[in-house]
Structure formats: structure tokens, C-alpha cells
Design a protein around this motif. Structure first.
Motif, PDB file in Angstrom:
ATOM      1  N   VAL A 100       4.352  -3.436  -2.706  1.00  0.00           N
ATOM      2  CA  VAL A 100       4.965  -3.201  -1.625  1.00  0.00           C
ATOM      3  C   VAL A 100       4.332  -3.477  -0.240  1.00  0.00           C
ATOM      4  CG1 VAL A 100       6.611  -1.396  -2.484  1.00  0.00           C
ATOM      5  CG2 VAL A 100       4.227  -0.686  -1.497  1.00  0.00           C
ATOM      6  N   TYR A 101       4.854  -3.916   0.869  1.00  0.00           N
ATOM      7  CA  TYR A 101       4.121  -4.183   2.194  1.00  0.00           C
ATOM      8  C   TYR A 101       5.171  -3.983   3.198  1.00  0.00           C
ATOM      9  CZ  TYR A 101       6.078  -8.769   0.941  1.00  0.00           C
ATOM     10  OH  TYR A 101       6.976  -9.737   0.271  1.00  0.00           O
ATOM     11  N   GLN A 102       4.789  -3.837   4.395  1.00  0.00           N
ATOM     12  CA  GLN A 102       5.412  -3.770   5.562  1.00  0.00           C
ATOM     13  C   GLN A 102       6.477  -4.905   5.910  1.00  0.00           C
ATOM     14  OE1 GLN A 102       5.512  -0.977   7.663  1.00  0.00           O
ATOM     15  NE2 GLN A 102       3.348  -0.119   7.852  1.00  0.00           N
ATOM     16  N   VAL A 111      -1.183  -3.703   1.542  1.00  0.00           N
ATOM     17  CA  VAL A 111      -0.336  -3.992   0.243  1.00  0.00           C
ATOM     18  C   VAL A 111      -0.619  -2.961  -0.776  1.00  0.00           C
ATOM     19  CG1 VAL A 111       0.046  -5.576  -1.721  1.00  0.00           C
ATOM     20  CG2 VAL A 111      -0.860  -6.272   0.553  1.00  0.00           C
ATOM     21  N   GLY A 112       0.457  -2.492  -0.997  1.00  0.00           N
ATOM     22  CA  GLY A 112       0.327  -1.296  -2.040  1.00  0.00           C
ATOM     23  C   GLY A 112       1.134  -1.503  -3.425  1.00  0.00           C
ATOM     24  N   VAL A 113       0.542  -0.968  -4.550  1.00  0.00           N
ATOM     25  CA  VAL A 113       1.178  -1.105  -5.878  1.00  0.00           C
ATOM     26  C   VAL A 113       1.758   0.336  -6.091  1.00  0.00           C
ATOM     27  CG1 VAL A 113       1.182  -1.575  -8.274  1.00  0.00           C
ATOM     28  CG2 VAL A 113      -0.196  -2.930  -6.690  1.00  0.00           C
ATOM     29  N   VAL A 117       9.336  -3.705   2.190  1.00  0.00           N
ATOM     30  CA  VAL A 117       9.514  -4.912   1.143  1.00  0.00           C
ATOM     31  C   VAL A 117       8.937  -4.502  -0.001  1.00  0.00           C
ATOM     32  CG1 VAL A 117       9.359  -7.293   0.677  1.00  0.00           C
ATOM     33  CG2 VAL A 117       9.457  -6.597   2.978  1.00  0.00           C
ATOM     34  N   ALA A 118       9.817  -4.366  -1.345  1.00  0.00           N
ATOM     35  CA  ALA A 118       9.331  -3.860  -2.633  1.00  0.00           C
ATOM     36  C   ALA A 118       9.737  -5.211  -3.482  1.00  0.00           C
ATOM     37  CB  ALA A 118      10.185  -2.772  -3.087  1.00  0.00           C
ATOM     38  N   ARG A 119       8.742  -5.810  -4.142  1.00  0.00           N
ATOM     39  CA  ARG A 119       8.949  -6.862  -5.056  1.00  0.00           C
ATOM     40  C   ARG A 119       8.424  -6.221  -6.400  1.00  0.00           C
ATOM     41  NH1 ARG A 119       6.272 -12.126  -2.261  1.00  0.00           N
ATOM     42  NH2 ARG A 119       7.484 -13.014  -4.149  1.00  0.00           N
ATOM     43  N   ARG A 120       9.368  -6.529  -7.367  1.00  0.00           N
ATOM     44  CA  ARG A 120       9.166  -5.901  -8.824  1.00  0.00           C
ATOM     45  C   ARG A 120       7.954  -6.526  -9.464  1.00  0.00           C
ATOM     46  NH1 ARG A 120      10.225  -6.116 -14.153  1.00  0.00           N
ATOM     47  NH2 ARG A 120      10.666  -4.166 -15.198  1.00  0.00           N
ATOM     48  N   LEU A 121       7.091  -5.698 -10.323  1.00  0.00           N
ATOM     49  CA  LEU A 121       5.907  -6.428 -10.558  1.00  0.00           C
ATOM     50  C   LEU A 121       6.207  -6.314 -12.541  1.00  0.00           C
ATOM     51  CD1 LEU A 121       2.951  -4.814  -8.812  1.00  0.00           C
ATOM     52  CD2 LEU A 121       3.738  -7.142  -8.906  1.00  0.00           C
ATOM     53  N   LEU A 150      -2.354 -12.748  -1.431  1.00  0.00           N
ATOM     54  CA  LEU A 150      -2.792 -11.625  -2.321  1.00  0.00           C
ATOM     55  C   LEU A 150      -1.458 -11.231  -2.949  1.00  0.00           C
ATOM     56  CD1 LEU A 150      -4.879  -9.874  -3.512  1.00  0.00           C
ATOM     57  CD2 LEU A 150      -4.370  -8.237  -1.687  1.00  0.00           C
ATOM     58  N   VAL A 151      -0.458 -11.124  -2.440  1.00  0.00           N
ATOM     59  CA  VAL A 151       0.909 -10.678  -3.170  1.00  0.00           C
ATOM     60  C   VAL A 151       1.276 -11.611  -3.990  1.00  0.00           C
ATOM     61  CG1 VAL A 151       3.528 -10.328  -2.607  1.00  0.00           C
ATOM     62  CG2 VAL A 151       1.614  -9.207  -0.986  1.00  0.00           C
ATOM     63  N   ASP A 152       1.261 -13.000  -3.597  1.00  0.00           N
ATOM     64  CA  ASP A 152       1.718 -13.989  -4.681  1.00  0.00           C
ATOM     65  C   ASP A 152       0.784 -13.873  -5.913  1.00  0.00           C
ATOM     66  OD1 ASP A 152       3.794 -14.352  -2.973  1.00  0.00           O
ATOM     67  OD2 ASP A 152       2.820 -16.526  -1.894  1.00  0.00           O
ATOM     68  N   TYR A 153      -0.578 -13.676  -5.495  1.00  0.00           N
ATOM     69  CA  TYR A 153      -1.535 -13.900  -6.720  1.00  0.00           C
ATOM     70  C   TYR A 153      -1.186 -12.760  -7.528  1.00  0.00           C
ATOM     71  CZ  TYR A 153      -5.967 -13.674  -8.919  1.00  0.00           C
ATOM     72  OH  TYR A 153      -6.998 -13.543 -10.215  1.00  0.00           O
TER      73      TYR A 153
END
Length: 314
Positions: A282-284, A150-152, A163-167, A296-299
Motif C-alpha cells: 500500500v502507498y499514498q 510504502v507499506g506491506v 492504493v492497495a495491490r495484492r501480493l 520498489l513497489v514493482d520489484y
């Protein structure tokens, strides 16, 4: 029952060599690849040579000091990389079949959000006791070569193919302590920073530019850095102590500002830097997302959403 042979024996034997070659290409050297694989550089070199012999192709042009992947090597690498990705997917399948999230998650975080994210992890570990987290600080990651799950990233254009989700938004603020301003005088224009003690936390020791923009003009200032560190927390500590003026991530400086330890400067100017922008997690891609990565992503998304509400100057 008639047996089926899906691959010739010599094809199966070079599968580890394909994986080793992919790691060499991504690492840029046999030494770096050996550290990632956990064998000697000589062993990695022999695996690549074995693959070249099996294919009757030279893939890497070697010298005593460097290596260069040739045109044939780049074409072969595309397929060898799939070997690495397939092995990762096998373990993702295993994780998906396990009800309880468990295992190691390696998470890459940029400097501007490292302090914020590191404060969140202890609570996460207490909630998910079978998940271990490796937090890595950096601005750029190769998810395969660096083993990042997982990367920020802070960017206005999230990486393609992920996959990119806005933070949240990551803004910077120019600030100093009241003691420093009383001793050194106020700052009314960015040009005046060249006469002040400044505390950068990135860049070249000899050439450190801060770039600003107002409604009327742009201004790039070559600042004198009395104290430079690659750690934002060190810059914050020095600023609170009155060493000088710094330009810090707002999420890092907000508590000191609200507690009157720091005063913001030049509010009509906005800082323009490479470490600010929109933060994404972001993640694969793929349907085989392991449970440990998902939780972890959801958290992180939930916690950063709550935290970012407080990153507002009043």
C-alpha cells in the motif's frame, strides 16, 4: 506588472506552525513530535501556541503530564494535515522530474514477512544504486506521522484511502523438529499443546492463546511458552534446535520443512491468527508517485509473486 498577494503575511508566518500542530496531533505528545521534526519540545510547544494566538482559538488542552486535542483542534487539524501532504507532494514532483530513481524509500513490513522482504532488498539495492531503503518492522503504520512511503500489510480489508495491490497469502503452520517429537511424543489434537513446550513469538508472556479450526470444531489453547521472542526468526531457530512446538509463517518455515529440519503437525487443523491473511502493498494515492517508490513497489510485487509459488507444502 501588478503584483498579487496570495496570502497575508501573518498567514504565511504560521504555515510552519500548522505543520508542527499536525505532527503533534499525530504523535500524541510534544516530545514525540519534537523527535520527528528535529527541534526541542519547547520549540514545538511555542509553534502550537503561536498558531492558537493567530487563530484566537485553544486547540489543545494541556496538563503537566498530558495533552488532549479539543473539538476545535480536531477541525483545524484536518486542514493542517494538508500542509504536510502538500509538502510531500512537492518532493514527489521533484522526484517525478528526475529520470533516474533516487533518494530514500521508507518501507514498513509486518513481522510475518519481514525475513522474506529483507532478503529481497540487497538485490534491489544492487539494481538501483541511487535508491536507499529504510526497512521498518511493525504491524501498524501512520504513513504521515511515521514517514512511511510504502507499506506491506496483512489484512482481509486493505486500508481505505490508499492504493492497495495484492501480493500473496500469508499462512501459518504448526511445526516441530523430529528430535522434539521423538522425545516429547506426537500431537494429535490442539488441546495436547498445553502439555508441550511451545515457542510463541507474539503476545503476552502470561496469556498466549493459539486458535485452531477444523472442519468440525474450533479450539483455543492457552499454551505454555518456555521461550518467547518478538522475532519470528528467533522462534524458527529455537524450533529447529528442538526447544519445542511453534506456529510460524509458512514463508519463513518452508525451507526448514522441505529440508526435513521441521515436521508439520495437525495438518487437518488450520491456525487462526491476526498476522495471517492476504498481504497487500500500500502507498499514498495520487498521480505524483515518485520513481523510487514505483520501482520498489514493482520489484517487491514481482519478487513476492515468484517466492510465494514455493510456499506450498507437498
Amino acid at each position: 506588472m501588478e503584483s498579487k498577494s496570495y496570502l497575508p503575511k501573518d498567514h504565511v508566518e504560521v504555515l510552519p506552525c500548522m505543520a508542527a500542530f499536525a505532527v503533534v496531533v499525530e504523535s500524541g505528545s510534544f516530545v514525540e513530535a519534537s523527535a520527528k521534526i528535529g527541534v526541542t519540545a519547547s520549540a514545538v510547544s511555542k509553534q502550537v501556541s503561536k498558531l492558537e494566538q493567530a487563530l484566537s482559538l485553544r486547540l489543545i488542552d494541556r496538563t503537566t503530564r498530558s495533552l488532549k486535542v479539543n473539538a476545535e483542534g480536531h477541525q483545524i487539524y484536518k486542514y493542517c494535515k494538508l500542509v504536510l501532504e502538500s509538502s510531500a507532494n512537492i518532493f514527489r514532483v521533484k522526484d517525478r522530474l528526475i529520470d533516474t530513481p533516487q533518494g530514500i524509500v521508507r518501507m514498513g513490513v509486518p513481522k510475518s514477512l519481514y525475513a522474506t522482504c529483507s532478503k529481497m532488498i540487497p538485490k534491489f539495492l544492487s539494481q538501483f544504486r541511487d535508491v536507499n531503503v529504510q526497512l521498518v518492522c511493525g504491524e501498524k503504520f501512520d504513513f504521515v506521522a511515521d514517514g512511511i512511503d510504502v507499506g506491506v500489510v496483512v489484512t482481509n480489508r486493505p486500508p481505505e484511502g490508499m492504493v492497495a495491490r495484492r501480493l500473496c497469502d500469508v499462512d501459518f503452520v504448526l511445526c516441530a523438529s523430529n528430535d522434539y517429537i521423538e522425545k516429547s511424543g506426537p500431537v494429535s489434537h490442539p488441546d495436547e499443546l498445553s502439555e508441550h513446550s511451545c515457542i510463541p513469538f507474539i503476545g503476552d508472556l502470561d496469556k498466549q492463546y493459539w486458535k485452531f479450526k477444523s472442519a468440525q470444531e474450533n479450539c483455543d489453547v492457552l499454551i505454555p511458552g518456555r521461550y518467547l521472542s518478538d522475532c519470528p526468526e528467533a522462534a524458527l531457530t529455537a524450533t529447529v534446535a528442538g526447544v519445542g512446538v511453534s506456529c510460524l509463517p509458512l514463508c519463513l518455515a518452508i525451507d526448514a520443512i522441505l529440508n526435513k529440519q521441521l515436521t508439520t503437525l495437525l495438518p487437518e487443523w488450520s491456525y487462526r491468527g491476526t498476522l495471517q491473511g492476504t498481504a497487500w502493498i500500500v502507498y499514498q494515492p495520487g498521480q505524483l508517485l515518485s520513481k523510487r517508490i514505483k520501482v520498489l513497489v514493482d520489484y517487491v510485487m514481482s519478487e513476492l509473486e515468484k517466492s510465494s509459488r514455493a510456499w506450498v507444502l507437498k
